[in-house]
Enzyme design. Sequence first.
Site, PDB file in Angstrom:
ATOM      1  CG  ASP A 148     133.611 -62.822 -12.278  1.00 13.58           C
ATOM      2  OD1 ASP A 148     133.943 -63.597 -11.374  1.00 13.58           O
ATOM      3  OD2 ASP A 148     132.600 -63.013 -13.000  1.00 13.58           O
ATOM      4  CB  VAL A 176     135.418 -66.342 -11.396  1.00  9.09           C
ATOM      5  CG1 VAL A 176     136.892 -66.720 -11.362  1.00  9.09           C
ATOM      6  CG2 VAL A 176     134.690 -67.245 -12.376  1.00  9.09           C
ATOM      7  CG  ASP A 177     136.344 -61.248  -9.012  1.00 11.39           C
ATOM      8  OD1 ASP A 177     137.533 -61.568  -9.153  1.00 11.39           O
ATOM      9  OD2 ASP A 177     135.813 -60.304  -9.617  1.00 11.39           O
ATOM     10  CB  VAL A 178     132.452 -64.912  -4.826  1.00 10.44           C
ATOM     11  CG1 VAL A 178     132.043 -65.583  -3.511  1.00 10.44           C
ATOM     12  CG2 VAL A 178     131.786 -63.542  -4.942  1.00 10.44           C
TER      13      VAL A 178
END
Length: 384
Positions: A148, A176-178
Amino acid sequence: MSVEWHDPDSGGALGGVRVLDLSRVLAGPYLTMLLGDLGADVIKVERPDGDDTRGWGPPHFDGDATYFLAVNRNKRTLVADLRQERDREAVLRLARRADVVVENFRPGVADRLGVGEADIRALAPAVVYCSISAFGDAPQARALPGYDLLVQAVGGMMSVTGTQESGPTKAGVAVVDVLAGLHASSGVLAALRHAERTGEGQHVRVSLLGTALASLVNQSSAYLLTGTVPGRMGNAHPSLAPYETYRCADGEIVLAVGNDRQFRDLVGAIDAPGLAEDPRFATNADRVAHRDALRTTLERLFATADVGTLVPQLLARGVPAGAVNDLAGAFAHAEGLGLDVIAEVGEPGRTVRTAASPMRLSSTPVTYRTPPPRLPPHGSGGPH
């Protein structure tokens, strides 16, 4: 290694949907937790040493890293080394009855391990196979490692976060991962709907870099339509004012004034009629052009005000305002507003508190059936 899916319907919106989770770390596990919250039966396949985030601590709770506990409720774990034929065959037996398979290996790794999209499709033609990658699967991107922080940097997000003094700054969470997990969830649900109608499965692909650029919304739009390359503005907004944090006597508040009427309400709430008459602040465009002068003026007026007094005063006049809370204050604030924001998921001798899903469905509510699983010994059977 004998493993079976749970046949009973959970009663949730995705009751009866079987999800084989080959992912690890955050984006994939967040996606599969969302599906599990909605009632899907999720089996998480982990290496013998476990998901990477099991070791991402401190902090820990009851021997587990809180990072892992954040995104792995409503799952059972099967420990398998996909390099071993016996373990791989056990996973493929599960795949035969899976409705969804999720993986976030580096592109090409799932194929080498024998659990790629073509391998699974041969066993389950209607399966929805979801791949989350950092930079996509084009030849020039396949070998690139992706985390991320790296994507926030190369994806432009850090360039608009922080101040000129701080330099480029990451968000305080792996956002960004979420967001990739959220985008993937929409793709998976759409593909499930298509499969129900047609019997045809499909491959859902989401990249972290693509997610970052799409999630920059107005900033990306400004660049694409006008060539404007935005910079770091701290907590200020490029198109609105006053819309940032302001110092008070004992802390900071946020003002989120979105139109001229709200600005007039602000002026009335703080008894500063001169601001409304100042031509520099007459319209939002004027206030944006003179944001520094407006900020200086407001902070002078707020200098002797306590946050706990000023915020209710502003809210009473309809001015969007709030305190800058830490997490303890944020959870307390949400609970004070009547939101159920903490989910307690328990099993005999163990209860885990996690942030509740924000989704509220009137007929098929999300459920919290099982806490994040312990890691069983390799070869002990499963899932657990």
